[in-house]
Design an enzyme around this catalytic site. Structure first.
Site, mmCIF file in Angstrom:
data_model
loop_
_atom_site.group_PDB
_atom_site.id
_atom_site.type_symbol
_atom_site.label_atom_id
_atom_site.label_comp_id
_atom_site.label_asym_id
_atom_site.label_seq_id
_atom_site.Cartn_x
_atom_site.Cartn_y
_atom_site.Cartn_z
ATOM 1 N N HIS A 1 20.664 -74.376 -42.029
ATOM 2 C CA HIS A 1 20.585 -74.578 -40.353
ATOM 3 C C HIS A 1 19.129 -73.545 -40.146
ATOM 4 O O HIS A 1 18.930 -73.131 -38.900
ATOM 5 C CB HIS A 1 22.159 -73.971 -39.886
ATOM 6 C CG HIS A 1 21.578 -72.515 -39.224
ATOM 7 N ND1 HIS A 1 23.013 -71.927 -40.433
ATOM 8 C CD2 HIS A 1 21.838 -71.703 -39.030
ATOM 9 C CE1 HIS A 1 23.280 -70.904 -40.076
ATOM 10 N NE2 HIS A 1 22.442 -70.265 -39.199
ATOM 11 N N SER B 1 21.821 -64.460 -39.947
ATOM 12 C CA SER B 1 22.219 -66.223 -40.578
ATOM 13 C C SER B 1 21.072 -65.986 -41.597
ATOM 14 O O SER B 1 19.549 -65.676 -41.573
ATOM 15 C CB SER B 1 21.870 -67.360 -40.338
ATOM 16 O OG SER B 1 23.598 -67.792 -39.182
ATOM 17 N N ASP C 1 25.188 -74.465 -47.017
ATOM 18 C CA ASP C 1 24.020 -74.028 -46.096
ATOM 19 C C ASP C 1 22.647 -73.050 -46.018
ATOM 20 O O ASP C 1 22.976 -71.701 -46.145
ATOM 21 C CB ASP C 1 24.970 -73.006 -44.866
ATOM 22 C CG ASP C 1 23.914 -73.025 -43.391
ATOM 23 O OD1 ASP C 1 22.706 -73.181 -43.723
ATOM 24 O OD2 ASP C 1 24.877 -72.730 -42.764
HETATM 25 N N1 ARG Z 1 27.421 -70.812 -36.165
HETATM 26 C C1 ARG Z 1 26.041 -70.752 -36.928
HETATM 27 C C2 ARG Z 1 25.677 -69.104 -36.403
HETATM 28 O O1 ARG Z 1 25.197 -69.450 -35.554
HETATM 29 C C3 ARG Z 1 24.773 -71.930 -36.680
HETATM 30 C C4 ARG Z 1 26.041 -73.009 -38.030
HETATM 31 C C5 ARG Z 1 25.005 -74.090 -37.499
HETATM 32 N N2 ARG Z 1 25.577 -75.729 -38.052
HETATM 33 C C6 ARG Z 1 26.150 -75.789 -37.095
HETATM 34 N N3 ARG Z 1 27.227 -77.011 -37.281
HETATM 35 N N4 ARG Z 1 26.367 -75.681 -36.072
HETATM 36 O O2 ARG Z 1 24.650 -69.433 -35.958
HETATM 37 N N1 ASP Z 2 25.033 -68.228 -37.694
HETATM 38 C C1 ASP Z 2 24.336 -67.234 -37.291
HETATM 39 C C2 ASP Z 2 23.083 -67.809 -37.404
HETATM 40 O O1 ASP Z 2 22.649 -68.593 -37.029
HETATM 41 C C3 ASP Z 2 25.134 -65.212 -37.649
HETATM 42 C C4 ASP Z 2 26.492 -65.476 -37.362
HETATM 43 O O2 ASP Z 2 26.382 -65.647 -35.755
HETATM 44 O O3 ASP Z 2 27.493 -64.517 -38.086
HETATM 45 O O4 ASP Z 2 22.608 -66.139 -37.756
#
Ligand code: ARG
Ligand code: ASP
Length: 716
Positions: free
Chosen positions: A83, A651, A219
């Site tokens: 991502h 991330s 990921d």
């Molecule tokens: N929750 C993850 C982090 O902020 C982002 C993952 C992206 N994937 C998704 N299915 N939206 O940010």
């Molecule tokens: N998914 C998040 C990121 O993109 C990580 C988090 O917020 O734990 O940095």
């Protein structure tokens, strides 16, 4: 003897504890090292951070705008999340070469694809510049004078740091401006895609699984840094060479079990751990609920249209994911904060602080009124914050409005041109050309969004607080929003792709017409309303709140001696450490600390769209050929959780074991654990990491790019 015990208690109590905390790497030795050792860490603090010798910090980088990546070979190979690489991969994809859908793996260096605009930034040094930044500030300065002096000082220090070398420098405030640090960085600009799995693997679970444990997506994506012949950053050039890093992480194939030491090294973006109860109250009971409600409305409308029509689905997937990510995070944050009784905990902490300062006349005078001031300022701020949220999440959630308003500068420059003044009209119009006609935009979907959001707006925002022109239109249509939107969407060129396509050709000739376009008129008047009325006030209060927080922070550090304070995340290099750790999600439900590919297959069998995988993965699974990537019981582990304090920006961060070997890549948190941005709770805040063995299995067995393993240092 007594004295000895006392000293022991004092020193051990001011040492930071595992779990909570995002620590500055250069202070690890002083603040955390003892505790890290106690928790199993096997290396020295200098191996984490050193400015004289190669250390782990030389293998941790800012990836693009807001993620982390780590170096995993001595040929500049870097690993981050899928991502995080998403937008770069999308930018080099086309319908014929859809690398998002099909994945991509270079089979040699020649096949690596340059990603224009993608940067990778390393930290060369960190310096405490607090005194220098505050130079020339006099006690009688107004806040404005203070701010501008600080700005001038920072700019100067950055310039000095950048002179005579190829580095870039920036200064950031810490502890709300009680401290300032200078970061010297080296920015690489020739970054090439090496490989990424198809979305069905990288984003397996989609929005259903996002922010949720248990997890099964791989990921990850891999890139390579290229440098010039002197191993220095350079613009893209086919002759550039793979970068030879100062340090790269060895990779462990041994995995980690419950209780094992883990450490996350990366660039967390933003946390607010030292908010007062008043701020947390506002966040939990006003800001999060408003934002969640408005996003839910948008998501429901997009979802219906996306399900009906594949073209619309493709148009909106990305936007949907972005809106959903915030929506789901804030929902989880509210659950977590409620579950931890956050407001009362903050209140108890504030009472403890007040009691402690009562015994000290100096502090009493300085800090007694602080919390009362917070209370007052937040009660003044709350209605403004509501207004702002209804601007940014409601009116500005309508894509047509935002798109139309983005033409304001074009109109302004055209006026200059017509008046014979110097102007940027032609270049601005050229910049806008590629977005006309608007891609990823469906007029009917946007109209539905507009109707729903304006209906909420008129229900929730009283007439006197509405932008004037919007309110007059609402009155003309006697509150019938559907009719108002019929008028807007039937008569605007900005939301109609056949009309927008013509716009570029005759923009100059017909500019008066376009300037009186109903959606442009409305959108620009809305924007100006908030620019003039709400945003300056918001900025004013933010400034005041920051000043109070600065004092409060100072007070806390002076007074609460049994806690080591760590600065909130601010996009700079940090270390979090904790343990691989299962947790109790809710009463009677305990979550295991790891997942396996069996769970991926189980999810796939539900037939749900988010759990689709290509046949090839199922065939490989059925062969059970997990090779050196299997755990002791022969299973292929996919992800694991730990108690490391992480946030957005982490991330892609390397997750390391006690020996500093890479065991995974951080990519998310559990739902109720997202409250860790406001208040970390060690009982159920967990970071989610992709098991490196799953990454390597996909790379090797699925993608057939096992040749890349030759450049890695594998520890079996
Ligand atoms: N929750 C993850 C982090 O902020 C982002 C993952 C992206 N994937 C998704 N299915 N939206 O940010
Ligand atoms: N998914 C998040 C990121 O993109 C990580 C988090 O917020 O734990 O940095």
């Amino acid at each position: 003897m007594k004295k000895y015990i006392l000293i022991l208690i004092i020193t051990s109590s001011i040492i930071a504890k595992a779990d909570e905390g995002i620590w500055m790497p250069q202070l690890i030795d002083a603040l955390n090292f003892k505790d890290m050792k106690k928790n199993g860490f096997k290396l020295s603090a200098q191996q984490i951070y050193s400015i004289n010798k190669a250390s782990m910090k030389d293998a941790v980088a800012i990836f693009g705008g807001g993620c982390t990546a780590e170096v995993i070979s001595n040929k500049g190979l870097i690993l981050t999340n899928h991502h995080c690489g998403f937008s770069s991969i999308a930018a080099i994809s086309s319908i014929e070469k859809d690398y998002l859908k099909n994945g991509y793996f270079a089979m040699n260096e020649k096949e690596e694809i340059y990603c224009k605009g993608l940067n990778v930034t390393f930290i060369k040094g960190i310096e405490d510049v607090t005194i220098k930044v505050n130079k020339n500030i006099k006690s009688n300065f107004s806040e404005k004078q203070k701010d501008s002096t600080i700005q001038i000082n920072c700019k100067l220090l950055e310039e000095i740091a950048e002179s005579g070398n190829h580095y870039e420098a920036f200064i950031r405030p810490f502890f709300y401006g009680n401290e300032y640090y200078l970061f010297i960085t080296e920015v690489f600009k020739d970054i090439r895609l090496v490989g990424a799995p198809p979305e069905s693997i990288g984003k397996f679970g989609g929005e259903t699984d996002n922010w949720v444990w248990p997890r099964h997506n791989a990921d990850f994506s891999m890139f390579r840094i290229y440098s010039n012949k002197d191993n220095k950053p350079a613009e893209y050039n086919a002759d550039n060479l793979p970068y030879k890093p100062l340090y790269s992480f060895p990779i462990s194939l041994k995995g980690a079990e419950n209780g094992d030491f883990t450490m996350v090294y990366g660039f967390p973006g933003k946390t607010q751990e030292y908010l007062t109860s008043y701020a947390v109250d506002l966040l939990m009971n006003q800001q999060d609920p408003i934002r969640v409600k408005l996003r839910e409305t948008r998501l429901n409308i997009m979802e219906v249209d996306m399900k009906k029509n594949d073209t619309i689905r493709l148009m909106y997937t990305n936007r949907y994911a972005g809106v959903a990510n915030g929506y789901k995070k804030w929902t989880g944050e509210m659950i977590g904060l409620k579950k931890s009784d956050a407001i009362n905990k903050k209140k108890a902490f504030e009472s403890k602080f007040l009691n402690l300062i009562l015994n000290d006349p100096n502090k009493k005078e300085k800090y007694t009124n602080l919390l009362k001031q917070f209370e007052k300022i937040y009660s003044d701020y709350a209605p403004l914050s509501k207004q702002y949220d209804y601007f940014s999440e409601c009116l500005w959630g309508i894509d047509g409005f935002r798109m139309a308003n983005s033409f304001t500068n074009v109109f302004n420059e055209l006026k200059k041109k017509q008046a014979g003044k110097e102007n940027k009209f032609n270049s601005l119009l050229n910049d806008i050309k590629p977005i006309l006609p608007f891609k990823n935009f469906n007029k009917e979907t946007d109209k539905k969004l507009c109707i729903a959001l304006l209906n909420i707006f008129i229900k929730d925002i009283e007439p006197t607080l509405r932008p004037l022109y919007l309110d007059s239109l609402i009155n003309v249509y006697k509150g019938n929003i559907t009719e108002l939107c019929d008028f807007l969407y039937n008569n605007s060129s900005f939301v109609d792709n056949s009309k927008a396509a013509l716009m570029f050709q005759d923009f100059e000739k017909k500019s008066i017409l376009y300037e009186h376009d109903p959606i442009y008129l409305l959108a620009s008047s809305i924007f100006q309303h908030y620019q003039k009325t709400i945003i300056p006030k918001i900025n004013y209060y933010d400034r005041q709140i920051n000043e109070l927080q600065k004092e409060y922070m100072q007070g806390l550090k002076e007074t609460i001696k049994d806690k080591t304070f760590y600065p909130d995340a601010n996009g700079t290099l940090r270390v979090a450490y904790g343990k691989v750790s299962d947790y109790e999600g809710k009463d009677g439900v305990k979550f295991l600390h790891y997942t396996t590919i069996d769970g991926l297959i189980e999810k796939n069998k539900t037939g749900k769209e988010d759990f689709y995988v290509k046949e090839r993965l199922i065939e490989l699974y059925n062969k059970k050929d997990f090779g050196q990537y299997a755990d002791k019981s022969g299973k292929l582990r996919t992800a694991f959780i730990g108690s490391n304090h992480t946030t957005g920006g982490n991330s892609g961060s390397p997750v390391l074991n006690a020996k500093g070997e890479l065991i995974g890549t951080n990519f998310d948190r559990n739902w109720e654990g997202t409250m860790s941005d406001i208040m970390y709770n060690k009982d159920f805040c967990r970071n989610i990491s992709l098991d490196i063995r799953f990454t390597l299995w996909v790379l090797d067995k699925y993608a057939g790019a096992g040749y890349l393993l030759n450049e890695m240092k594998l520890k079996k």
